[in-house]
Design an enzyme around this catalytic site. Structure first.
Site, mmCIF file in Angstrom:
data_model
loop_
_atom_site.group_PDB
_atom_site.id
_atom_site.type_symbol
_atom_site.label_atom_id
_atom_site.label_comp_id
_atom_site.label_asym_id
_atom_site.label_seq_id
_atom_site.Cartn_x
_atom_site.Cartn_y
_atom_site.Cartn_z
ATOM 1 N N TRP A 20 12.361 -45.894 -12.621
ATOM 2 C CA TRP A 20 11.565 -44.695 -12.338
ATOM 3 C C TRP A 20 10.111 -44.991 -12.659
ATOM 4 C CZ3 TRP A 20 13.959 -41.026 -9.733
ATOM 5 C CH2 TRP A 20 15.332 -40.903 -9.851
ATOM 6 N N GLU A 51 0.827 -1.208 0.000
ATOM 7 C CA GLU A 51 0.000 0.000 0.000
ATOM 8 C C GLU A 51 0.864 1.262 0.000
ATOM 9 O OE1 GLU A 51 -1.922 -2.857 3.063
ATOM 10 O OE2 GLU A 51 0.012 -2.585 2.073
ATOM 11 N N ARG A 53 11.230 -28.650 -5.406
ATOM 12 C CA ARG A 53 12.199 -28.747 -4.308
ATOM 13 C C ARG A 53 12.921 -27.411 -4.105
ATOM 14 N NH1 ARG A 53 16.030 -34.108 -4.857
ATOM 15 N NH2 ARG A 53 14.445 -35.744 -4.664
#
Length: 346
Positions: free
Chosen positions: A173, A55, A187
């Site tokens: 994976w 502000e 991360r």
């Protein structure tokens, strides 16, 4: 009290401005000053601790008296205390602003009450405009203020049938390279990354945030929870930050200590045991579930016991976004009943 179209547009702009500010011990806040006719007079945002609040930043761009009769549109209730800077509520009053529209109430014991101060001075105040968007932007800061602990993101990767690994324990994976890159980017946004000793002993993770082969400039502090010792040659010892070790199952104590160390955003990266512990403790503020289009079967579930014995005890989530990431799908969710969420109204 209803907001005008000009004020609604100004709040959308203020939220975009707020995102320019750094994530840290102070919230990201944006502000737009509108003329009585609804035209933009000035804009501002908070640039970090010790700098003018949004502000005041916006008001500083106006000539004396130019804000008289204006409307201030702000993403967070104007503060009501003197810290490194003075109270924004009083700055708006002194500038002659006649109306303030803000999104989210300030939860701070010392800083809240700006809306009441403005009303007492005869300023018209409307709260709650685009509150959900503002809460999403500063979710981690709100968690720290309201729960006095860091904001916790629990992440896991799973097969389509809910498994975190194959029957032999192999898990690399499950997801594709795009999903893994997305995890590393997230991360890098965290202050600390947490695993259990089981993950350290089984996978020897570095717990770094990598952009391809290079490290991100910003690295989370590695945290290991559990009673089993971490080998001296473990990769976590080569992290850019010295790892923190907690020989306890008291997650509340761990989070309290991390909060005392200035940690605001915690990323849970460990396996099903540590993820389930945080969910069961009610300390999963954000859930990131990466879902791969593969089937594994077996009993290697992404979550284990989280204290749910019947369907009535289920942990209900609200999914904020379903995000395709390469061949995988990311569900970004939060508790359907959020203990860190305030109640704003108009």
């Amino acid at each position: 009290m209803a907001v005008t179209e000009a004020e609604r547009g100004a709040m959308t702009r203020a939220l975009a401005l707020a995102a320019n500010g750094p994530r840290g011990i102070n919230p990201q806040v944006g502000a737009v000053i509108l003329s009585p006719a609804g035209e933009v007079l000035a804009e501002g945002w908070h640039r970090g601790a010790g700098t003018p609040h949004a502000e005041v930043d916006a008001l500083s761009k106006l000539a004396p008296g130019q804000a008289a009769g204006a409307t201030a549109v702000v993403t967070l209730e104007p503060c009501n205390h003197t810290g490194r800077t003075g109270p924004c509520a009083q700055a708006l009053i002194d500038a002659g602003v006649s109306r303030v529209v803000y999104a989210v109430d300030d939860p701070g014991d010392a800083s809240s009450g700006g809306g009441d101060r403005l009303r007492a001075a005869g300023v018209e105040v409307v709260a709650g405009e685009q509150a959900d968007a503002s809460r999403h932007l500063i979710a981690d800061w709100l968690t720290v203020q309201r729960l006095n602990r860091p904001h916790v993101t629990v992440k896991w990767a799973q097969s389509l049938d809910g498994r975190a690994a194959a029957s032999d324990g192999s898990s690399q994976w499950i997801t594709g390279p795009e999903a893994r890159a997305d995890v590393h980017r997230r991360r890098a946004e965290a202050d600390a990354i947490v695993v259990g000793t089981g993950t350290v002993l089984a996978d020897d993770p570095a717990l770094t945030a990598r952009d391809g082969q290079a490290l991100y400039a910003r690295q989370p502090i590695p945290v290991v929870i559990g009673s089993r010792p971490t080998p001296p040659g473990a990769a976590v010892h080569r992290h850019p930050h010295a790892p923190l070790f907690y020989d306890t199952r008291d997650l509340t104590a761990v989070l309290a200590d991390l909060r005392d160390r200035g940690v605001q955003r915690v990323f849970i990266e460990g396996g099903p045991t540590i993820a389930s512990a945080f969910v069961a403790a009610g300390c999963a503020d954000t859930v990131l579930a990466y879902i791969a289009p593969v089937l594994l079967g077996g009993d290697r579930l992404a979550l284990t016991d989280i204290g749910v014995s019947s369907i009535g005890d289920a942990v209900r989530l609200q999914v904020d976004e379903w995000l395709p990431v390469g061949v995988d799908l990311l569900a970004i969710a939060r508790p359907a009943t959020d203990p860190a969420a305030g109640k704003e109204g108009s």
